[in-house]
Design a protein around this motif. Structure first.
Motif, PDB file in Angstrom:
ATOM      1  N   VAL A 148     -60.546 -10.249  26.982  1.00 27.26           N
ATOM      2  CA  VAL A 148     -61.646  -9.497  27.578  1.00 27.26           C
ATOM      3  C   VAL A 148     -62.497 -10.465  28.384  1.00 27.26           C
ATOM      4  O   VAL A 148     -62.928 -11.502  27.865  1.00 27.26           O
ATOM      5  N   PRO A 149     -62.740 -10.170  29.666  1.00 25.37           N
ATOM      6  CA  PRO A 149     -63.559 -11.096  30.463  1.00 25.37           C
ATOM      7  C   PRO A 149     -64.993 -11.120  29.949  1.00 25.37           C
ATOM      8  O   PRO A 149     -65.556 -10.105  29.558  1.00 25.37           O
ATOM      9  N   GLN A 150     -65.588 -12.307  29.980  1.00 24.31           N
ATOM     10  CA  GLN A 150     -66.962 -12.472  29.513  1.00 24.31           C
ATOM     11  C   GLN A 150     -67.921 -12.042  30.608  1.00 24.31           C
ATOM     12  O   GLN A 150     -67.761 -12.417  31.767  1.00 24.31           O
ATOM     13  N   ARG A 151     -68.910 -11.247  30.240  1.00 25.01           N
ATOM     14  CA  ARG A 151     -69.926 -10.825  31.200  1.00 25.01           C
ATOM     15  C   ARG A 151     -71.006 -11.887  31.290  1.00 25.01           C
ATOM     16  O   ARG A 151     -71.215 -12.654  30.367  1.00 25.01           O
ATOM     17  N   ALA A 152     -71.699 -11.874  32.417  1.00 29.70           N
ATOM     18  CA  ALA A 152     -72.830 -12.785  32.583  1.00 29.70           C
ATOM     19  C   ALA A 152     -73.953 -12.348  31.648  1.00 29.70           C
ATOM     20  O   ALA A 152     -74.057 -11.180  31.268  1.00 29.70           O
ATOM     21  N   VAL A 153     -74.785 -13.278  31.302  1.00 26.68           N
ATOM     22  CA  VAL A 153     -75.893 -12.985  30.407  1.00 26.68           C
ATOM     23  C   VAL A 153     -76.865 -12.061  31.121  1.00 26.68           C
ATOM     24  O   VAL A 153     -77.306 -12.336  32.242  1.00 26.68           O
ATOM     25  N   ALA A 154     -77.191 -10.956  30.491  1.00 22.25           N
ATOM     26  CA  ALA A 154     -78.094  -9.976  31.093  1.00 22.25           C
ATOM     27  C   ALA A 154     -79.536 -10.465  30.993  1.00 22.25           C
ATOM     28  O   ALA A 154     -79.898 -11.244  30.122  1.00 22.25           O
ATOM     29  N   ALA A 155     -80.341  -9.962  31.889  1.00 19.53           N
ATOM     30  CA  ALA A 155     -81.764 -10.293  31.877  1.00 19.53           C
ATOM     31  C   ALA A 155     -82.401  -9.672  30.641  1.00 19.53           C
ATOM     32  O   ALA A 155     -81.996  -8.606  30.189  1.00 19.53           O
ATOM     33  N   PRO A 156     -83.374 -10.315  30.067  1.00 12.41           N
ATOM     34  CA  PRO A 156     -84.015  -9.750  28.878  1.00 12.41           C
ATOM     35  C   PRO A 156     -84.701  -8.424  29.190  1.00 12.41           C
ATOM     36  O   PRO A 156     -85.285  -8.249  30.260  1.00 12.41           O
TER      37      PRO A 156
END
Length: 84
Positions: A46-54
């Motif tokens: 599963v590709p890793q998603r970028a860290v979402a904004a808080p």
């Protein structure tokens, strides 16, 4: 049949049924674990998603408009007046 024979037959049937259920559940658990290992090995990663904004918290959100606050206060006052 005598009552003791009937009782022994009932106990035997109970133990057979409980054993069958135990074996079935054990096989079910083993098959689920085997399928999980097979999927981990053969499934595409599963590709890793970028860290979402808080997500902003309630404290940093804007306060409601004064009209909304007045409507909420009026509704609370009306509710409490009806309750007595």
């Amino acid at each position: 049949m005598t009552p003791s024979q009937l009782l022994l037959e009932g106990v035997e049937l109970m133990l057979f049924g409980m054993g069958f259920v135990f074996v079935f559940l054990a096989l079910l658990i083993l098959s689920i674990r085997l399928m999980a290992r097979l999927l981990e090995r053969f499934a595409a990663p599963v590709p890793q998603r970028a860290v979402a904004a808080p997500v902003p918290t309630r404290a940093s959100a804007q306060d409601p408009a004064p009209e909304v606050l007045a409507a909420i206060q009026a509704a609370i006052h009306q509710h409490r007046a009806r309750r007595g």
